[in-house]
Design an enzyme around this catalytic site. Structure first.
Site, PDB file in Angstrom:
ATOM      1  N   ASP A  82      60.307  93.029  50.499  1.00  0.00           N
ATOM      2  CA  ASP A  82      61.072  91.823  50.802  1.00  0.00           C
ATOM      3  C   ASP A  82      61.965  92.142  51.986  1.00  0.00           C
ATOM      4  O   ASP A  82      62.801  93.053  51.910  1.00  0.00           O
ATOM      5  CB  ASP A  82      61.910  91.430  49.574  1.00  0.00           C
ATOM      6  CG  ASP A  82      62.711  90.146  49.770  1.00  0.00           C
ATOM      7  OD1 ASP A  82      62.870  89.710  50.928  1.00  0.00           O
ATOM      8  OD2 ASP A  82      63.200  89.605  48.778  1.00  0.00           O
ATOM      9  N   SER A 160      60.981  81.832  66.290  1.00  0.00           N
ATOM     10  CA  SER A 160      61.920  80.788  65.924  1.00  0.00           C
ATOM     11  C   SER A 160      61.125  79.522  65.594  1.00  0.00           C
ATOM     12  O   SER A 160      60.083  79.596  64.940  1.00  0.00           O
ATOM     13  CB  SER A 160      62.927  80.551  67.053  1.00  0.00           C
ATOM     14  OG  SER A 160      63.855  79.562  66.704  1.00  0.00           O
ATOM     15  N   SER A 161      61.574  78.377  66.028  1.00  0.00           N
ATOM     16  CA  SER A 161      60.908  77.107  65.750  1.00  0.00           C
ATOM     17  C   SER A 161      61.488  76.036  66.656  1.00  0.00           C
ATOM     18  O   SER A 161      62.640  76.136  67.093  1.00  0.00           O
ATOM     19  CB  SER A 161      61.128  76.706  64.282  1.00  0.00           C
ATOM     20  OG  SER A 161      60.759  75.357  64.050  1.00  0.00           O
ATOM     21  N   TYR A 173      67.793  75.193  57.947  1.00  0.00           N
ATOM     22  CA  TYR A 173      66.660  75.811  58.639  1.00  0.00           C
ATOM     23  C   TYR A 173      66.851  75.719  60.153  1.00  0.00           C
ATOM     24  O   TYR A 173      66.690  76.719  60.875  1.00  0.00           O
ATOM     25  CB  TYR A 173      65.370  75.122  58.233  1.00  0.00           C
ATOM     26  CG  TYR A 173      64.126  75.690  58.865  1.00  0.00           C
ATOM     27  CD1 TYR A 173      63.663  76.960  58.521  1.00  0.00           C
ATOM     28  CD2 TYR A 173      63.407  74.966  59.808  1.00  0.00           C
ATOM     29  CE1 TYR A 173      62.516  77.487  59.088  1.00  0.00           C
ATOM     30  CE2 TYR A 173      62.250  75.484  60.389  1.00  0.00           C
ATOM     31  CZ  TYR A 173      61.810  76.737  60.018  1.00  0.00           C
ATOM     32  OH  TYR A 173      60.674  77.255  60.593  1.00  0.00           O
ATOM     33  N   LYS A 177      67.247  78.812  62.853  1.00  0.00           N
ATOM     34  CA  LYS A 177      66.310  78.960  63.955  1.00  0.00           C
ATOM     35  C   LYS A 177      67.013  78.889  65.306  1.00  0.00           C
ATOM     36  O   LYS A 177      66.631  79.576  66.261  1.00  0.00           O
ATOM     37  CB  LYS A 177      65.214  77.898  63.850  1.00  0.00           C
ATOM     38  CG  LYS A 177      64.250  78.139  62.691  1.00  0.00           C
ATOM     39  CD  LYS A 177      63.581  79.492  62.809  1.00  0.00           C
ATOM     40  CE  LYS A 177      62.624  79.800  61.706  1.00  0.00           C
ATOM     41  NZ  LYS A 177      62.002  81.145  61.829  1.00  0.00           N
TER      42      LYS A 177
END
Length: 277
Positions: A82, A160-161, A173, A177
């Site tokens: 993890d 990232s996004s 979220y 990011k």
């Protein structure tokens, strides 16, 4: 480098990587990728392996890692862990460098989100989302720096996004990011004197079997078509293989002049989801 083109249902042509292409960009590179058994991470591992890199990857499930390695023609060093567990990721970095005789690159691909909207997400959800995205990326780079420096430099890619700068729920979220994008830019300045490049790649909505957009495409084609028409001028979600090619380029010496950059791979997508904007 582009070996095959296949159509994506509901969209235009997308490039897929299947097998080596003879491109020399990452051949012999020693690279560690987190979260390498599913989605984008899996495609990064497969592409790097096919192009001759020595690859290490980790994931939480041992069986997923076993299935991945069994499907590859090249040796891949793996460990179930993890990435948010203190010490586990750092130990894997050390073990990988020892196994490969050093490191040339790392990819922080593991990520995700926990909790719903602002009224549903508890403080623990925000903390968990931050840790699996920003915390794990920072710890990966910190552990890798001595090995990259010893190799004369290297490349770091943080996944990232588009949610990092195009608003859409859940907020925790997008915030995480966004922080990853800033992290890459800041570390590029800090580590530049060691010839260590750091860049962020932000995928748009990706069409991954069994995941959100694939389920919507199959279960609610009308809603999927509306999403594509409203937000995806490229005609459909980006394929993870397309994103993997950008990551491979950034790991290669061909991108030696690129550091501190943020590269969207989204076909000019607007909102990150039907809930955005």
């Amino acid at each position: 480098m582009f070996d095959r083109v296949r159509n994506v249902d509901g969209g235009r042509a997308a490039v897929y990587a299947e097998g080596g292409t003879g491109w020399s960009g990452v051949r012999g590179k020693r690279v560690l990728v987190t979260g390498g058994t599913r989605g984008l991470g899996e495609q990064i591992v497969r592409l790097l392996s096919a192009e001759g890199a020595r690859v290490a990857t980790c994931a939480r499930t041992a069986r997923d890692l076993e299935e991945l390695t069994a499907s590859l023609d090249t040796e891949t060093f793996t460990r179930p862990l993890d990435v948010t567990s203190p010490g586990s990721l750092e130990d894997f970095v050390v073990a990988t460098a020892k196994r490969f005789g050093g490191l040339d690159g790392v990819v922080a691909c593991a990520g995700g989100s926990r909790g719903g909207g602002i009224e549903q997400a508890a403080p623990d959800d925000w903390a968990a989302t931050w840790e699996v995205n920003v915390g794990h990326a920072a710890r990966l780079v910190r552990a890798a720096v001595p090995h990259l420096r010893a190799a004369g430099g290297g490349s770091v890619v943080v996944i990232s996004s588009i949610s990092g700068w195009k608003p859409g729920p859940p907020a925790q979220y997008g915030v995480a990011k966004s922080a990853q994008i800033h992290l890459a830019a800041s570390l590029a300045r800090e580590l530049g004197p060691d010839n260590i490049r750091v860049n962020a790649v932000s995928p748009g909505s990706m069409l991954i079997p069994g995941r959100r957009w694939d389920r919507m495409r199959r279960e609610d084609p009308e809603a999927f078509a509306h999403f594509v028409a409203a937000e995806l001028p490229g005609g459909g979600p980006v394929a993870p293989q397309e994103v993997a090619r950008v990551v491979a380029f950034l790991l290669s010496d061909w991108s030696s002049g690129i550091s501190g950059a943020h590269l969207p791979v989204d076909r000019a997508q607007n909102a990150p989801s039907p809930d955005g904007y």
